[in-house]
Scaffold this active site. Structure first.
Site, mmCIF file in Angstrom:
data_model
loop_
_atom_site.group_PDB
_atom_site.id
_atom_site.type_symbol
_atom_site.label_atom_id
_atom_site.label_comp_id
_atom_site.label_asym_id
_atom_site.label_seq_id
_atom_site.Cartn_x
_atom_site.Cartn_y
_atom_site.Cartn_z
ATOM 1 N N LYS A 81 -1.631 -8.891 -7.285
ATOM 2 C CA LYS A 81 -2.249 -8.679 -8.601
ATOM 3 C C LYS A 81 -1.877 -9.814 -9.549
ATOM 4 C CE LYS A 81 -2.193 -4.977 -12.099
ATOM 5 N NZ LYS A 81 -1.567 -3.654 -12.365
ATOM 6 N N SER B 55 -4.745 -0.244 -12.984
ATOM 7 C CA SER B 55 -4.964 -1.645 -13.279
ATOM 8 C C SER B 55 -4.933 -2.551 -12.045
ATOM 9 C CB SER B 55 -3.899 -2.129 -14.275
ATOM 10 O OG SER B 55 -2.588 -1.958 -13.758
ATOM 11 N N SER C 249 -1.681 2.961 -11.696
ATOM 12 C CA SER C 249 -2.324 1.706 -11.332
ATOM 13 C C SER C 249 -2.187 1.226 -9.894
ATOM 14 C CB SER C 249 -1.850 0.598 -12.273
ATOM 15 O OG SER C 249 -2.135 0.926 -13.592
#
Length: 469
Positions: free
Chosen positions: A80, A155, A179
């Site tokens: 990420k 996320s 997330s």
């Protein structure tokens, strides 16, 4: 053969590389080609690591020389874009950080590299890693590979979409309230949020509120998540929350000395839950019973007294808002997406409400401690419904319209309390979207949920399904 490479798990790829049946160059190139072919539709990848092929060539040379190989030798992984990567842009989903290139790797990245993994690419996220949908001004919106009109979540939505679409076999996401587990559920992969502090957050932004943030592995098989967890866990001497040392028990393949006691819960405590999700949780409960576990429906009074999502919202704004204020200071308005604007405009929690929320968090911890004195695990939903459409501010569940933030209702309790949780697909909606279940264990008992997940994976009605892109 390329299809076999793309949808093999990381453990299989490592075995084939070790036995010289596959070359690391072949594996990395196959994934780069896959990114080129499908990412224009999905928009999961924000930066491809320029050195990935060179690293693959070096890995291949090590195999041919007979050098000692790590458990992920030659296997690509993604991370990420809030997780620092040395020499590779980490832009945090914002024009404010456009072109930012760290000098050092986050500890989690460094540990996967030390095991032989090759950083392939960085994946999309919301602005500042702070939303239930992965969209931002800098790199745009990610789409769900099962249905491009649906979200892959946030996320870590870019990470979940990349893995589900065969662009990466293994990745790193972060989890503040949903997330890792939520995006994993929305795209049908596996995500693990270990006990708070098990995996260091060093080199990951934002760190406020420190007590709720986690970093965790995401993959397409339970054994991959277990392997990555075993490599990631342990103190690093920098993250004070990460103070746990010693070997990690993944529980995979372990024989229980007694049948595990598992309670299953859909409602109450998590708000409204879609009927298809409820049916999937019940089907997973029956599957665990068939695997020899003692399984029964339960209620957890603490979840009914204090709605964990409300507790989380009251606690974290006071702690996270200053990080947003600092990051956006002096920035022109056009650099701010609606996520940052919303946080900056959010009213601060009063001190009396903050203190009451702190007490509610302690009550939730006590309630789970009582529950886990009698049960080894909890089986419950990850999300109240399958992946919703892009840009949703409200969702309707069983005829009840609620804020879209309610997708965090069953995941946020584990961030408020620090408990470990794992997301695993076990069903499919009438629209063809993944439906997952969440396994929860007591603090430090990740081996329990990894073992139970491996049991469910072995009898899963959806094992081997992939998006048709």
């Amino acid at each position: 053969m390329t299809s076999d490479i793309l949808f093999s798990d990381a453990t299989t790829l490592a075995q084939l590389i070790r036995s010289r049946e596959l070359s690391p160059v072949e594996v990395v190139q196959a994934h780069l080609d896959r990114i080129a072919a499908v990412d224009p539709k999905v928009n999961a990848i924000v930066t491809v690591a320029a050195g990935a092929l060179d690293a693959a060539k070096a890995a291949e040379a090590a195999v041919m020389k007979g050098e000692e190989l790590g458990p992920l030798h030659g296997v690509p992984f993604t991370a990420k874009d809030s997780i620092d990567t040395a020499g590779v842009a980490t832009q945090r989903g914002s024009p404010i950080f456009k072109g930012r290139v760290p000098d050092t790797d986050a500890v989690s990245v460094a540990r996967l590299k030390a095991a032989g993994g090759i950083l392939l690419a960085k994946t999309n996220l919301p602005e500042f890693s702070y939303s239930i949908e992965s969209d931002n001004l800098l790199t745009g919106r990610s789409n769900n590979p099962w249905n491009l009109d649906r979200t892959p979540g946030g996320s870590s939505g870019g990470e979940s979409a990349a893995i589900a679409a065969g662009m990466s076999p293994l990745g790193l996401g972060t989890d503040l309230a949903i997330s890792v587990r939520g995006p994993a559920a929305q795209t049908g992969i596996i995500g693990l949020k270990a006990t708070h502090g098990r995996v260091p957050m060093t080199g990951i932004w934002p760190r406020a509120p420190r007590r709720f943030w986690h970093v965790g592995p995401m993959a397409r098989s339970v054994r991959d998540v277990a392997l990555a967890y075993s490599l990631l866990a342990g103190a690093d001497g920098a993250d004070a929350f990460s103070s746990i040392t010693g070997p990690v028990d993944t529980g995979i393949g372990a024989a229980s000395i007694r049948p595990l006691r598992v309670g299953w819960l859909v409602e109450p405590g998590f708000g409204p839950i879609d009927a298809e999700v409820a049916a999937t949780v019940q089907a997973a409960a029956e599957a665990l019973k068939g695997s020899g576990c003692v399984v029964e429906p339960v209620r957890i009074p603490a979840l009914e007294r204090d709605f964990a999502l409300d507790v989380f919202m009251r606690l974290h704004i006071m702690e996270m808002k200053p990080a947003f204020v600092e990051a956006t200071a002096g920035q022109p308005a056009e650099n701010l997406f609606h996520i940052a604007r919303g946080m900056l405009a959010a009213p601060e929690t009063s001190m009396s409400d903050f203190i009451e929320a702190e007490q509610a968090a302690e009550r939730l911890k006590d309630g789970f401690a009582d529950y886990f004195s009698r049960y080894d695990a909890l089986l419950c939903p990850v999300l109240p419904l399958p992946a919703h459409g892009h840009g949703a501010t409200e969702v309707t569940i069983n005829g009840q319209t609620v804020s879209a933030l309610n997708v965090m209702a069953a995941t946020s309790p584990l961030n408020v309390t620090g408990l470990p949780g794992l997301s695993l697909r076990f069903g499919t909606s009438r629209d063809g979207l993944p439906i997952s279940v969440q396994l929860v264990s007591s603090w430090m008992a990740e081996s329990t949920i990894l073992h139970l997940a491996s049991l469910l994976e072995g009898v899963s009605p959806v094992r081997g399904l992939h998006p048709n892109l």
